[in-house]
Design a protein around this motif. Sequence first.
Motif, mmCIF file in Angstrom:
data_model
loop_
_atom_site.group_PDB
_atom_site.id
_atom_site.type_symbol
_atom_site.label_atom_id
_atom_site.label_comp_id
_atom_site.label_asym_id
_atom_site.label_seq_id
_atom_site.Cartn_x
_atom_site.Cartn_y
_atom_site.Cartn_z
ATOM 1 N N SER A 61 9.007 65.524 33.240
ATOM 2 C CA SER A 61 8.399 66.498 32.116
ATOM 3 C C SER A 61 8.007 67.732 33.197
ATOM 4 C CB SER A 61 7.261 65.928 31.373
ATOM 5 O OG SER A 61 6.191 65.543 32.302
ATOM 6 N N LEU A 88 11.481 74.227 32.598
ATOM 7 C CA LEU A 88 11.543 72.942 32.995
ATOM 8 C C LEU A 88 12.427 72.782 34.098
ATOM 9 C CD1 LEU A 88 12.249 71.689 29.259
ATOM 10 C CD2 LEU A 88 9.996 71.642 30.278
ATOM 11 N N ASN A 171 8.504 59.012 35.122
ATOM 12 C CA ASN A 171 8.085 59.078 33.727
ATOM 13 C C ASN A 171 7.326 57.930 33.704
ATOM 14 O OD1 ASN A 171 9.853 56.880 32.495
ATOM 15 N ND2 ASN A 171 11.453 58.397 33.159
ATOM 16 N N ASP A 195 0.518 63.526 32.032
ATOM 17 C CA ASP A 195 1.694 62.927 31.470
ATOM 18 C C ASP A 195 1.540 61.261 31.038
ATOM 19 O OD1 ASP A 195 4.666 63.264 30.953
ATOM 20 O OD2 ASP A 195 5.040 61.924 32.756
ATOM 21 N N ARG A 256 3.160 73.026 30.598
ATOM 22 C CA ARG A 256 3.553 72.241 29.462
ATOM 23 C C ARG A 256 3.316 72.555 28.064
ATOM 24 N NH1 ARG A 256 3.609 65.782 30.196
ATOM 25 N NH2 ARG A 256 4.157 65.126 28.122
#
Length: 431
Positions: A61, A88, A171, A195, A256
């Motif tokens: 991300s 991104l 992730n 995240d 983000r």
Amino acid sequence: MIPSKTTPLHPVTARRVPVAIVGGGQAGLAMSWLLQRRGIEHIVFERHRVAHEWREARWDSFCLVTPNWQCRLPGWPYAGRDPHGFMLKDEIVAYLEGYAASFAPPLCEGTSVTRLRPLDDGGFELKTTSGDWIAGQVVIATGGYHTPIVPRSAERLPAPVLQLHSSNYRNPHSLPAGAVLVVGTGQSGCQIAEDLHLAGRQVHLAVGTAPRSPRVYRGKEVTDWLTESGYYDIAYEQHPQKETVREKTNHYLTGRDGGREIDLRRFAREGMQLYGRFDEIHRDGERIEVRFIADLKHNLDQADASYLAIRASIDQYIAARGIEAPAEAPYVPVWEPDTEPTSLDLQAAGITTVIWAIGFAADYRWIEAPLFDGRGRPVQRRGVTGVDGLYFLGLPWQNTWGSGRFADVGRDAEYLLEHIAPAQLDRRAAS
């Protein structure tokens, strides 16, 4: 092992080039673009391939924290549809790959430079994994972040606990079930903690001394205000903090979901467990305890002080210029620590993963030249060193805030070009 200084290059097998660039990231590519436009022959050595760090050492991300319009490499300004957005990871990779494809630099990928040293009669010897070279001048464009930092006390963690450096995190779903301890609150640590938090993981966060920044203030992106006010043009020599500004940790915030502030106090109110700085790992039989320094409140307050100082500087700029801008409500902390927890029992907390987000160390052991200070940092002024013909490019705060970023690495490369090009003209005249 670095070869002995007495090991000579074979004069027949060593290839020669006027300029060698070590590093094929944004800094090396920017330098190559300028040299190519000036008609100066050169080669670019890249240990992996273009955009490797962005592709392989960032989480899924990941996105820029600076707006896309600041992506302005020489000859390759951002041309997308969202100049005020934040690219991104995959978009960053595409941006750099597109840049390389646009001018086809003389790029030697998959090649590491294992030794660099000045020659007695001028120029430099470069030993690489693809053979030996002699260059008249060399630009070191490898940045300042080379070796992931993990404390030795990490060795005390039991094997079942997964340990990752921030550069290896991808992730939340790739981690084993259970709580996660994130150590460090620079940009990487805070964004990884967020995240995990957004994915519903229980996060324990060791809060360091990094400052934080507003994202939007008084109706405008803070990056825009700081650009207009001239802050980004301040050279480190004119900066109030002088040389020490080069030691500053980047302010934490995120791009983000269109960009926003990161407020660790809000995370704490939502259930994230905060501690002071990491101290050590202690083992007592089967009990494993992570210990922290009792400075959580201090670190949160200092981060807020930085946040408020940026707002105040914008207020002053608006007032001095008579700019009409909407008022902003005073900042009010949403959470205060009741205690200063100094230890964490890993088993009791159910922690199965520890992520070390405490940065990188520079590694210049392959450079054999008298240009480093007592801490191993290159001594340079705007990239020019005391060794004739040897330069650095892309270092944090090499000259300004944007020196190590897409924003102004091109400007620094242009400065170096004006040192490199005259030497090339002198050599051509002599031959």
